[in-house]
Write a protein that holds these residues in place. Structure first.
Motif, PDB file in Angstrom:
ATOM      1  N   TYR A 152     -43.443  51.936 -32.594  1.00  0.00           N
ATOM      2  CA  TYR A 152     -42.427  50.906 -32.451  1.00  0.00           C
ATOM      3  C   TYR A 152     -42.918  49.607 -33.065  1.00  0.00           C
ATOM      4  CZ  TYR A 152     -45.083  48.746 -28.628  1.00  0.00           C
ATOM      5  OH  TYR A 152     -46.047  48.113 -27.881  1.00  0.00           O
ATOM      6  N   ALA A 153     -41.972  48.798 -33.467  1.00  0.00           N
ATOM      7  CA  ALA A 153     -42.255  47.456 -33.965  1.00  0.00           C
ATOM      8  C   ALA A 153     -41.360  46.504 -33.190  1.00  0.00           C
ATOM      9  CB  ALA A 153     -41.967  47.353 -35.467  1.00  0.00           C
ATOM     10  N   GLY A 154     -41.954  45.412 -32.712  1.00  0.00           N
ATOM     11  CA  GLY A 154     -41.160  44.448 -31.962  1.00  0.00           C
ATOM     12  C   GLY A 154     -41.829  44.059 -30.666  1.00  0.00           C
ATOM     13  N   ASP A 155     -41.091  43.370 -29.848  1.00  0.00           N
ATOM     14  CA  ASP A 155     -41.536  42.936 -28.531  1.00  0.00           C
ATOM     15  C   ASP A 155     -40.540  43.509 -27.524  1.00  0.00           C
ATOM     16  OD1 ASP A 155     -42.041  41.550 -26.143  1.00  0.00           O
ATOM     17  OD2 ASP A 155     -42.714  39.760 -27.201  1.00  0.00           O
ATOM     18  N   PRO A 156     -40.957  44.448 -26.669  1.00  0.00           N
ATOM     19  CA  PRO A 156     -40.004  45.100 -25.755  1.00  0.00           C
ATOM     20  C   PRO A 156     -39.348  44.162 -24.755  1.00  0.00           C
ATOM     21  CG  PRO A 156     -42.267  45.675 -25.191  1.00  0.00           C
ATOM     22  CD  PRO A 156     -42.313  44.969 -26.520  1.00  0.00           C
ATOM     23  N   ARG A 157     -39.837  42.937 -24.658  1.00  0.00           N
ATOM     24  CA  ARG A 157     -39.173  41.945 -23.800  1.00  0.00           C
ATOM     25  C   ARG A 157     -37.930  41.396 -24.479  1.00  0.00           C
ATOM     26  NH1 ARG A 157     -44.533  38.440 -23.020  1.00  0.00           N
ATOM     27  NH2 ARG A 157     -44.505  38.873 -25.277  1.00  0.00           N
ATOM     28  N   PHE A 158     -37.794  41.673 -25.770  1.00  0.00           N
ATOM     29  CA  PHE A 158     -36.634  41.213 -26.536  1.00  0.00           C
ATOM     30  C   PHE A 158     -35.967  42.395 -27.250  1.00  0.00           C
ATOM     31  CE2 PHE A 158     -39.584  37.616 -26.263  1.00  0.00           C
ATOM     32  CZ  PHE A 158     -38.767  36.700 -25.634  1.00  0.00           C
ATOM     33  N   ALA A 159     -36.556  42.867 -28.344  1.00  0.00           N
ATOM     34  CA  ALA A 159     -35.956  43.957 -29.104  1.00  0.00           C
ATOM     35  C   ALA A 159     -37.031  44.664 -29.915  1.00  0.00           C
ATOM     36  CB  ALA A 159     -34.858  43.433 -30.029  1.00  0.00           C
ATOM     37  N   CYS A 160     -36.821  45.951 -30.160  1.00  0.00           N
ATOM     38  CA  CYS A 160     -37.776  46.761 -30.913  1.00  0.00           C
ATOM     39  C   CYS A 160     -37.037  47.746 -31.808  1.00  0.00           C
ATOM     40  CB  CYS A 160     -38.681  47.570 -29.981  1.00  0.00           C
ATOM     41  SG  CYS A 160     -39.793  46.621 -28.946  1.00  0.00           S
ATOM     42  N   VAL A 161     -37.706  48.147 -32.861  1.00  0.00           N
ATOM     43  CA  VAL A 161     -37.313  49.302 -33.658  1.00  0.00           C
ATOM     44  C   VAL A 161     -38.261  50.423 -33.270  1.00  0.00           C
ATOM     45  CG1 VAL A 161     -37.093  50.260 -35.975  1.00  0.00           C
ATOM     46  CG2 VAL A 161     -36.503  47.871 -35.556  1.00  0.00           C
ATOM     47  N   ILE A 162     -37.707  51.586 -32.935  1.00  0.00           N
ATOM     48  CA  ILE A 162     -38.541  52.711 -32.515  1.00  0.00           C
ATOM     49  C   ILE A 162     -38.299  53.899 -33.438  1.00  0.00           C
ATOM     50  CG2 ILE A 162     -38.684  52.030 -30.092  1.00  0.00           C
ATOM     51  CD1 ILE A 162     -36.451  54.071 -29.532  1.00  0.00           C
ATOM     52  N   ALA A 163     -39.305  54.763 -33.519  1.00  0.00           N
ATOM     53  CA  ALA A 163     -39.196  55.946 -34.380  1.00  0.00           C
ATOM     54  C   ALA A 163     -40.228  56.966 -33.940  1.00  0.00           C
ATOM     55  CB  ALA A 163     -39.430  55.560 -35.844  1.00  0.00           C
ATOM     56  N   GLU A 164     -39.996  58.211 -34.330  1.00  0.00           N
ATOM     57  CA  GLU A 164     -41.059  59.200 -34.239  1.00  0.00           C
ATOM     58  C   GLU A 164     -42.052  58.880 -35.349  1.00  0.00           C
ATOM     59  OE1 GLU A 164     -40.013  63.392 -33.067  1.00  0.00           O
ATOM     60  OE2 GLU A 164     -38.084  62.742 -33.863  1.00  0.00           O
ATOM     61  N   PRO A 165     -43.328  59.197 -35.153  1.00  0.00           N
ATOM     62  CA  PRO A 165     -44.330  58.889 -36.183  1.00  0.00           C
ATOM     63  C   PRO A 165     -43.926  59.422 -37.539  1.00  0.00           C
ATOM     64  CG  PRO A 165     -45.410  59.569 -34.162  1.00  0.00           C
ATOM     65  CD  PRO A 165     -43.935  59.814 -33.960  1.00  0.00           C
ATOM     66  N   GLY A 166     -44.129  58.611 -38.546  1.00  0.00           N
ATOM     67  CA  GLY A 166     -43.754  58.971 -39.912  1.00  0.00           C
ATOM     68  C   GLY A 166     -43.604  57.746 -40.807  1.00  0.00           C
ATOM     69  N   PRO A 167     -42.750  56.761 -40.486  1.00  0.00           N
ATOM     70  CA  PRO A 167     -41.739  56.852 -39.423  1.00  0.00           C
ATOM     71  C   PRO A 167     -40.524  57.643 -39.900  1.00  0.00           C
ATOM     72  CG  PRO A 167     -41.538  54.757 -40.523  1.00  0.00           C
ATOM     73  CD  PRO A 167     -42.698  55.452 -41.172  1.00  0.00           C
ATOM     74  N   ARG A 168     -39.851  58.289 -38.953  1.00  0.00           N
ATOM     75  CA  ARG A 168     -38.626  58.999 -39.290  1.00  0.00           C
ATOM     76  C   ARG A 168     -37.439  58.074 -39.029  1.00  0.00           C
ATOM     77  NH1 ARG A 168     -40.075  64.900 -36.555  1.00  0.00           N
ATOM     78  NH2 ARG A 168     -42.203  65.030 -37.394  1.00  0.00           N
ATOM     79  N   SER A 169     -36.307  58.662 -38.695  1.00  0.00           N
ATOM     80  CA  SER A 169     -35.101  57.867 -38.480  1.00  0.00           C
ATOM     81  C   SER A 169     -35.349  56.757 -37.466  1.00  0.00           C
ATOM     82  CB  SER A 169     -33.974  58.787 -37.994  1.00  0.00           C
ATOM     83  OG  SER A 169     -32.790  58.071 -37.787  1.00  0.00           O
ATOM     84  N   LEU A 170     -34.874  55.555 -37.769  1.00  0.00           N
ATOM     85  CA  LEU A 170     -35.147  54.374 -36.953  1.00  0.00           C
ATOM     86  C   LEU A 170     -34.020  54.124 -35.955  1.00  0.00           C
ATOM     87  CD1 LEU A 170     -36.336  51.957 -39.790  1.00  0.00           C
ATOM     88  CD2 LEU A 170     -37.696  53.632 -38.508  1.00  0.00           C
ATOM     89  N   SER A 171     -34.396  53.636 -34.783  1.00  0.00           N
ATOM     90  CA  SER A 171     -33.426  53.293 -33.747  1.00  0.00           C
ATOM     91  C   SER A 171     -33.731  51.908 -33.214  1.00  0.00           C
ATOM     92  CB  SER A 171     -33.465  54.312 -32.598  1.00  0.00           C
ATOM     93  OG  SER A 171     -33.172  55.610 -33.053  1.00  0.00           O
ATOM     94  N   TYR A 172     -32.724  51.300 -32.591  1.00  0.00           N
ATOM     95  CA  TYR A 172     -32.825  49.930 -32.084  1.00  0.00           C
ATOM     96  C   TYR A 172     -32.711  49.950 -30.566  1.00  0.00           C
ATOM     97  CZ  TYR A 172     -31.316  45.093 -31.179  1.00  0.00           C
ATOM     98  OH  TYR A 172     -31.186  43.814 -30.698  1.00  0.00           O
ATOM     99  N   VAL A 173     -33.651  49.296 -29.896  1.00  0.00           N
ATOM    100  CA  VAL A 173     -33.576  49.122 -28.446  1.00  0.00           C
ATOM    101  C   VAL A 173     -33.777  47.645 -28.145  1.00  0.00           C
ATOM    102  CG1 VAL A 173     -34.364  51.445 -27.863  1.00  0.00           C
ATOM    103  CG2 VAL A 173     -36.052  49.628 -28.179  1.00  0.00           C
ATOM    104  N   SER A 174     -33.207  47.178 -27.044  1.00  0.00           N
ATOM    105  CA  SER A 174     -33.310  45.750 -26.743  1.00  0.00           C
ATOM    106  C   SER A 174     -33.095  45.503 -25.259  1.00  0.00           C
ATOM    107  CB  SER A 174     -32.265  44.962 -27.544  1.00  0.00           C
ATOM    108  OG  SER A 174     -30.953  45.310 -27.115  1.00  0.00           O
ATOM    109  N   GLN A 175     -33.407  44.296 -24.858  1.00  0.00           N
ATOM    110  CA  GLN A 175     -33.052  43.816 -23.535  1.00  0.00           C
ATOM    111  C   GLN A 175     -31.671  43.171 -23.616  1.00  0.00           C
ATOM    112  OE1 GLN A 175     -34.653  44.508 -20.921  1.00  0.00           O
ATOM    113  NE2 GLN A 175     -36.652  45.118 -21.725  1.00  0.00           N
ATOM    114  N   PRO A 176     -30.811  43.412 -22.640  1.00  0.00           N
ATOM    115  CA  PRO A 176     -29.451  42.866 -22.695  1.00  0.00           C
ATOM    116  C   PRO A 176     -29.401  41.348 -22.831  1.00  0.00           C
ATOM    117  CG  PRO A 176     -29.618  44.526 -20.974  1.00  0.00           C
ATOM    118  CD  PRO A 176     -31.015  44.273 -21.458  1.00  0.00           C
ATOM    119  N   THR A 177     -30.446  40.649 -22.376  1.00  0.00           N
ATOM    120  CA  THR A 177     -30.439  39.185 -22.395  1.00  0.00           C
ATOM    121  C   THR A 177     -31.035  38.585 -23.677  1.00  0.00           C
ATOM    122  OG1 THR A 177     -32.577  39.161 -21.257  1.00  0.00           O
ATOM    123  CG2 THR A 177     -30.601  39.071 -19.885  1.00  0.00           C
ATOM    124  N   ALA A 178     -31.581  39.421 -24.547  1.00  0.00           N
ATOM    125  CA  ALA A 178     -32.332  38.891 -25.692  1.00  0.00           C
ATOM    126  C   ALA A 178     -31.494  38.021 -26.612  1.00  0.00           C
ATOM    127  CB  ALA A 178     -32.957  40.043 -26.482  1.00  0.00           C
TER     128      ALA A 178
END
Length: 207
Positions: A152-178
């Protein structure tokens, strides 16, 4: 390629994720894939609407309307995910890739993926950024099958890009308040470097 979480030079040590040769390619593939899903969902919606109005008998209108609502929901969520790719690119240009063993787990009660990533300023504590949507979320399937770890890249207290190692397809995760202006920006528990990078991705923090 990947920095170690909580290294001697701090939690954000290492080159930013975008500098890895595989990252721009993974980002482009993810954009193309999400665009195809967005177009496909709306094409399906119009196709089902045509069949409902022209082909089906009147008694089938109610179940068909329910199907249309589900398809429309997925189309809207697909468009929302597509709109996040510019923000994801900013994250990838601000933070390094980090490995996290056990970073995604399957919640059998909620039947969904749950992310647990370390707080950059307090690595002994975990933070759980959220994945949007209710239906057809790839990470729910990945977590259910089991995966050794994620990057993952980012700060999980705000928002991150996550992926399986590779990196493969990218996904976005975040905190609702960010990024929500109707909530109070984060004030406490941030190092100067964490605060600087959060501002660089447009997250809401105080001085």
């Amino acid at each position: 390629m990947y920095a170690k979480q909580g290294g001697l030079e701090g939690p954000f040590a290492g080159p930013v994720a975008w500098e890895d040769p595989g990252t721009p390619a993974a980002w482009s593939r993810s954009v193309a894939g999400q665009t195809a899903k967005f177009v496909g969902w709306w094409a399906l919606w119009w196709g089902v609407l045509y069949v409902t109005v022209v082909v089906l008998p009147e008694w089938a209108a109610i179940p068909a309307a329910l199907v249309l609502c589900v398809i429309a929901y997925n189309a809207v969520m697909s468009g929302d995910r597509l709109g996040k790719f510019r923000r994801m690119r900013r994250i990838l240009m601000t933070y390094p890739w980090l490995r996290q063993p056990g970073g995604v787990q399957y919640d059998p009660r909620g039947r969904k993926a749950q992310f647990r990533l370390p707080d950059p300023d307090k690595p002994e504590k975990s933070v759980s950024p959220k994945l949007s949507g209710l239906f057809l979320r790839p990470w729910d399937r990945i977590a259910r099958k089991g995966v050794d770890g994620i990057v993952y890249a980012g700060d999980p207290r705000f928002a991150c890009v996550i992926a399986e190692p590779g990196p493969r397809s990218l996904s976005y995760v975040s905190q609702p308040t960010a990024y929500n202006r109707r909530t109070s920006p984060r004030r406490k528990g941030l190092s100067p470097e964490a605060r600087r990078r959060a501002r660089a991705i447009g997250a809401r923090v105080t001085d």
